[in-house]
Design a protein around this motif. Structure first.
Motif, mmCIF file in Angstrom:
data_model
loop_
_atom_site.group_PDB
_atom_site.id
_atom_site.type_symbol
_atom_site.label_atom_id
_atom_site.label_comp_id
_atom_site.label_asym_id
_atom_site.label_seq_id
_atom_site.Cartn_x
_atom_site.Cartn_y
_atom_site.Cartn_z
ATOM 1 N N TRP A 216 40.110 35.020 38.418
ATOM 2 C CA TRP A 216 39.495 36.262 38.875
ATOM 3 C C TRP A 216 38.217 35.993 39.664
ATOM 4 C CZ3 TRP A 216 41.744 40.895 38.861
ATOM 5 C CH2 TRP A 216 42.857 41.077 38.028
ATOM 6 N N GLY A 217 37.597 34.826 39.432
ATOM 7 C CA GLY A 217 36.385 34.492 40.174
ATOM 8 C C GLY A 217 36.637 34.266 41.648
ATOM 9 N N ALA A 229 43.632 42.714 58.224
ATOM 10 C CA ALA A 229 44.798 42.930 59.095
ATOM 11 C C ALA A 229 46.003 42.131 58.608
ATOM 12 C CB ALA A 229 44.435 42.546 60.539
ATOM 13 N N VAL A 230 45.745 40.900 58.129
ATOM 14 C CA VAL A 230 46.826 40.069 57.616
ATOM 15 C C VAL A 230 47.458 40.712 56.383
ATOM 16 C CG1 VAL A 230 47.360 37.858 56.523
ATOM 17 C CG2 VAL A 230 45.895 37.929 58.563
ATOM 18 N N ILE A 231 46.621 41.208 55.490
ATOM 19 C CA ILE A 231 47.125 41.838 54.258
ATOM 20 C C ILE A 231 47.869 43.130 54.597
ATOM 21 C CG2 ILE A 231 46.471 42.851 52.050
ATOM 22 C CD1 ILE A 231 46.179 39.797 52.231
ATOM 23 N N VAL A 288 46.829 41.187 45.448
ATOM 24 C CA VAL A 288 47.592 42.043 44.547
ATOM 25 C C VAL A 288 47.207 43.496 44.792
ATOM 26 C CG1 VAL A 288 47.715 40.242 42.781
ATOM 27 C CG2 VAL A 288 45.875 41.930 42.675
ATOM 28 N N VAL A 289 48.079 44.394 44.336
ATOM 29 C CA VAL A 289 47.729 45.812 44.284
ATOM 30 C C VAL A 289 47.612 46.212 42.820
ATOM 31 C CG1 VAL A 289 48.695 46.496 46.500
ATOM 32 C CG2 VAL A 289 50.167 46.401 44.505
ATOM 33 N N VAL A 290 46.597 47.017 42.548
ATOM 34 C CA VAL A 290 46.392 47.575 41.207
ATOM 35 C C VAL A 290 46.606 49.071 41.352
ATOM 36 C CG1 VAL A 290 44.778 47.885 39.299
ATOM 37 C CG2 VAL A 290 44.751 45.761 40.622
ATOM 38 N N ILE A 311 41.986 41.023 47.059
ATOM 39 C CA ILE A 311 42.328 39.825 47.807
ATOM 40 C C ILE A 311 41.597 38.636 47.181
ATOM 41 C CG2 ILE A 311 42.402 38.762 50.100
ATOM 42 C CD1 ILE A 311 42.081 41.619 51.250
ATOM 43 N N PHE A 312 42.279 37.492 47.084
ATOM 44 C CA PHE A 312 41.713 36.327 46.423
ATOM 45 C C PHE A 312 41.777 35.113 47.348
ATOM 46 C CE2 PHE A 312 42.960 39.196 43.150
ATOM 47 C CZ PHE A 312 42.045 39.030 42.118
ATOM 48 N N ALA A 313 40.868 34.191 47.084
ATOM 49 C CA ALA A 313 40.902 32.914 47.791
ATOM 50 C C ALA A 313 41.984 32.022 47.209
ATOM 51 C CB ALA A 313 39.544 32.226 47.716
#
Length: 317
Positions: A216-217, A229-231, A288-290, A311-313
């Protein structure tokens, strides 16, 4: 096939002789109509050859109607004394016919009696095969049998594993369907007359795979325009309705996040609660979508309608 009459001690009554094989009855049966008695194997072979009549008087015989002979016949047979099957191998025992089977299992002259290999390989070998016994071949056969058994067990384990995975997949699909049904209770955020939108959301959510966030960090709270735009393109490719895609992307930046995620400080305070989110993966992306409808248990401070894009790294599984 009956017993050879020469194996018996004394004379044998003619009433105990099978008229087909000429031997003493072995496992006798009786034809119910004419009451003639035969060895069971003899009469069955006779009937298999196309005969449907008694070989003595030609009366009709059906194999399904054969019965046991009278008790007196069975008792007379049991009292006869017979030489052991292994007499030619040196056994001199004379036993009652009804005790013959029990004697054969322990007869020391039985050439098929299993004995321990004298060379120490641990095999049980029929007595008459002991001289030709090959320990190496025997051990190799045991190894092959064990390998076949291990392979069979491995196949069963794989099949069971595949069944469990399929069951888990079906359970996840059922959970998704149940969650989607809650769309009928979404309240004032979507007008009740907008049933088409509710149907679109439900259809899209069911097709998304569940996700697990291991880090999560790695959350990116202020994605730049290129990343957004990518997402957004990934959402469109996942058949997300255009209107829903636009609203979700509005919630992809911390400026639109609910109070529990709105700042780095609040996010750090609430990190233990993240594991309670129900998340769906945006296909092919570290995002992810929540969805609000799947996360009402998190409260308004941790959710937004219709949902959040996180969005995550790294760390999405």
């Amino acid at each position: 096939m009956g017993y050879d009459v020469h194996r018996f001690e004394g004379d044998v009554d003619e009433e105990l002789i099978c008229s087909i094989c000429g031997g003493v009855y072995e496992s006798p049966v009786q034809a119910p109509q004419c009451e003639h008695i035969f060895c069971v194997s003899c009469i069955n072979e006779w009937l298999k050859r196309g005969h449907a009549s008694c070989p003595v008087d030609r009366s009709h015989v059906d194999g399904r109607d054969l019965v046991q002979p009278p008790r007196i016949v069975r008792n007379l047979l049991a009292r006869l004394k017979i030489a052991c099957d292994n007499a030619s191998f040196g056994c001199q025992a004379i036993v009652k016919l009804d005790a013959l089977d029990a004697h054969l299992t322990t007869c020391k002259h039985n050439p098929k009696r299993p004995v321990d290999c004298e060379k120490g390989c641990g095999s049980k070998v029929p007595l008459d095969e002991l001289l030709q016994h090959n320990c190496v071949r025997s051990l190799r056969e045991k190894v092959n049998s064990l390998e076949a058994l291990i392979h069979e067990q491995g196949t069963l384990v794989q099949e069971q594993g595949a069944k469990l995975r399929e069951q888990n997949r079906e359970i996840c699909l059922l959970k998704d369907m149940i969650r989607s049904l809650r769309l009928s209770h979404i309240g004032p955020s979507l007008p009740l007359e907008d049933a088409e939108r509710r149907s679109q959301i439900a259809h899209w959510m069911i097709n998304l795979a569940p996700a697990r966030v291991s880090r999560w960090g790695g959350m990116i709270s202020t994605p730049d325009a290129v990343l957004q735009a990518v997402i957004k393109r990934a959402l469109i490719d996942s058949n997300c309705p255009t209107w829903l895609c636009n609203e979700l992307m509005e919630n992809a930046h911390e400026r639109k996040w609910p109070p529990g995620l709105s700042s780095l400080e609040t996010r750090q305070l609430n990190r233990r609660r993240y594991e309670q989110y129900n998340t769906k993966r945006i296909p092919g992306k570290q995002a992810v979508v929540v969805m609000h409808l799947e996360n009402e248990h998190m409260g308004d401070s941790m959710t937004a309608f219709p949902g959040l894009v996180l969005i995550f790294a790294h760390g999405i599984e």
